[in-house]
Design a protein around this motif. Structure first.
Motif, PDB file in Angstrom:
ATOM      1  N   GLU A  80      -5.127   5.782   1.048  1.00  0.00           N
ATOM      2  CA  GLU A  80      -4.929   6.216   2.242  1.00  0.00           C
ATOM      3  C   GLU A  80      -6.389   6.675   2.924  1.00  0.00           C
ATOM      4  O   GLU A  80      -7.164   7.308   1.916  1.00  0.00           O
ATOM      5  CB  GLU A  80      -4.002   7.405   2.211  1.00  0.00           C
ATOM      6  CG  GLU A  80      -3.178   7.653   3.522  1.00  0.00           C
ATOM      7  CD  GLU A  80      -2.261   6.620   4.058  1.00  0.00           C
ATOM      8  OE1 GLU A  80      -2.956   5.909   4.957  1.00  0.00           O
ATOM      9  OE2 GLU A  80      -1.151   6.205   3.475  1.00  0.00           O
ATOM     10  N   SER A 130       1.723   6.520  -0.883  1.00  0.00           N
ATOM     11  CA  SER A 130       0.712   5.435  -0.662  1.00  0.00           C
ATOM     12  C   SER A 130      -0.186   5.513  -2.188  1.00  0.00           C
ATOM     13  O   SER A 130      -0.805   6.665  -2.585  1.00  0.00           O
ATOM     14  CB  SER A 130      -0.303   5.780   0.257  1.00  0.00           C
ATOM     15  OG  SER A 130       0.513   5.791   1.582  1.00  0.00           O
ATOM     16  N   LYS A 131      -0.655   4.319  -2.083  1.00  0.00           N
ATOM     17  CA  LYS A 131      -1.602   3.977  -3.373  1.00  0.00           C
ATOM     18  C   LYS A 131      -3.100   4.435  -2.951  1.00  0.00           C
ATOM     19  O   LYS A 131      -3.916   4.661  -3.768  1.00  0.00           O
ATOM     20  CB  LYS A 131      -1.536   2.508  -3.803  1.00  0.00           C
ATOM     21  CG  LYS A 131      -0.344   2.050  -4.281  1.00  0.00           C
ATOM     22  CD  LYS A 131      -0.463   0.540  -4.462  1.00  0.00           C
ATOM     23  CE  LYS A 131       0.818  -0.188  -5.005  1.00  0.00           C
ATOM     24  NZ  LYS A 131       1.033  -1.493  -5.071  1.00  0.00           N
ATOM     25  N   GLN A 156       0.789  -1.076   0.143  1.00  0.00           N
ATOM     26  CA  GLN A 156      -0.026   0.010  -0.059  1.00  0.00           C
ATOM     27  C   GLN A 156       0.745   1.070   0.070  1.00  0.00           C
ATOM     28  O   GLN A 156       0.488   2.290  -0.508  1.00  0.00           O
ATOM     29  CB  GLN A 156      -0.727  -0.083   1.063  1.00  0.00           C
ATOM     30  CG  GLN A 156      -1.776   1.235   1.342  1.00  0.00           C
ATOM     31  CD  GLN A 156      -2.206   1.468   2.762  1.00  0.00           C
ATOM     32  OE1 GLN A 156      -2.392   0.503   3.389  1.00  0.00           O
ATOM     33  NE2 GLN A 156      -2.816   2.618   3.047  1.00  0.00           N
TER      34      GLN A 156
END
Length: 179
Positions: free
Chosen positions: A90, A87-88, A22
């Protein structure tokens, strides 16, 4: 503890978070391949061994510091000039809020939750995964005249919008409306 000027702070790139997919460390390590950047990571997770290999493969200096207590982390933020959050996805990023509250210049992935906090080139920087991240950060690094302003703006937004007093005030307003 929060310095007025950030000019004397460490210029390594600070990253804070679990060592999991992530958080998108793979993307960061590929982006900084063969560069002079040094990345300091606080956090632990299942991908540590894999990420150490990837850092080596990309000829990149990465320091893995493991987990630290939150009170120590707040002190760590105040020592760094640049914080990177890639982050991909959040939620409401505690790392971004804490970093900005410590006056860091934050570079964050342009995802909806991050863009609710950061106004690009005003109180931090947003990037898309298709951007040249290394150039984006280099360009900002090479403009020390804007560092204090971005840092001050970051600190202001946290104080104005996210401080505990502000949150209590908003909760009270909400509560009052139901009476």
């Amino acid at each position: 503890n929060k310095e007025r000027s950030i000019s004397n702070r460490n210029e390594n790139i600070l990253m804070v978070g679990r060592l999991e997919d992530q958080k998108n460390y793979d993307y960061v390590f590929e982006s900084f391949k063969d560069s002079e950047f040094v990345i300091d990571i606080y956090g632990s997770g299942s991908k540590k061994k894999e990420l150490k290999k990837l850092a080596f493969k990309n000829n990149l200096t990465v320091n893995f510091f493991g987990n630290v207590e939150n009170k120590d982390l707040l002190n760590i933020y105040s020592k760094y000039k640049f914080l990177l959050v890639a982050s991909k996805f959040e939620g409401n990023s505690k790392v971004i809020l804490e970093g900005m509250g410590s006056g860091c210049i934050v570079f964050a992935s342009n995802i909806s939750n991050n863009s609710e906090i950061i106004v690009n080139q005003v109180n931090g920087y947003l990037f898309d995964f298709s951007d040249d991240l290394k150039s984006t950060i280099s360009n900002v690094q090479n403009q020390p005249e804007i560092h204090d302003l971005i840092s001050k703006n970051a600190l202001e937004i946290i104080t104005d919008k996210y401080s505990m007093d502000r949150i209590i005030e908003e909760e009270y307003k909400t509560y009052s409306n139901f009476r």
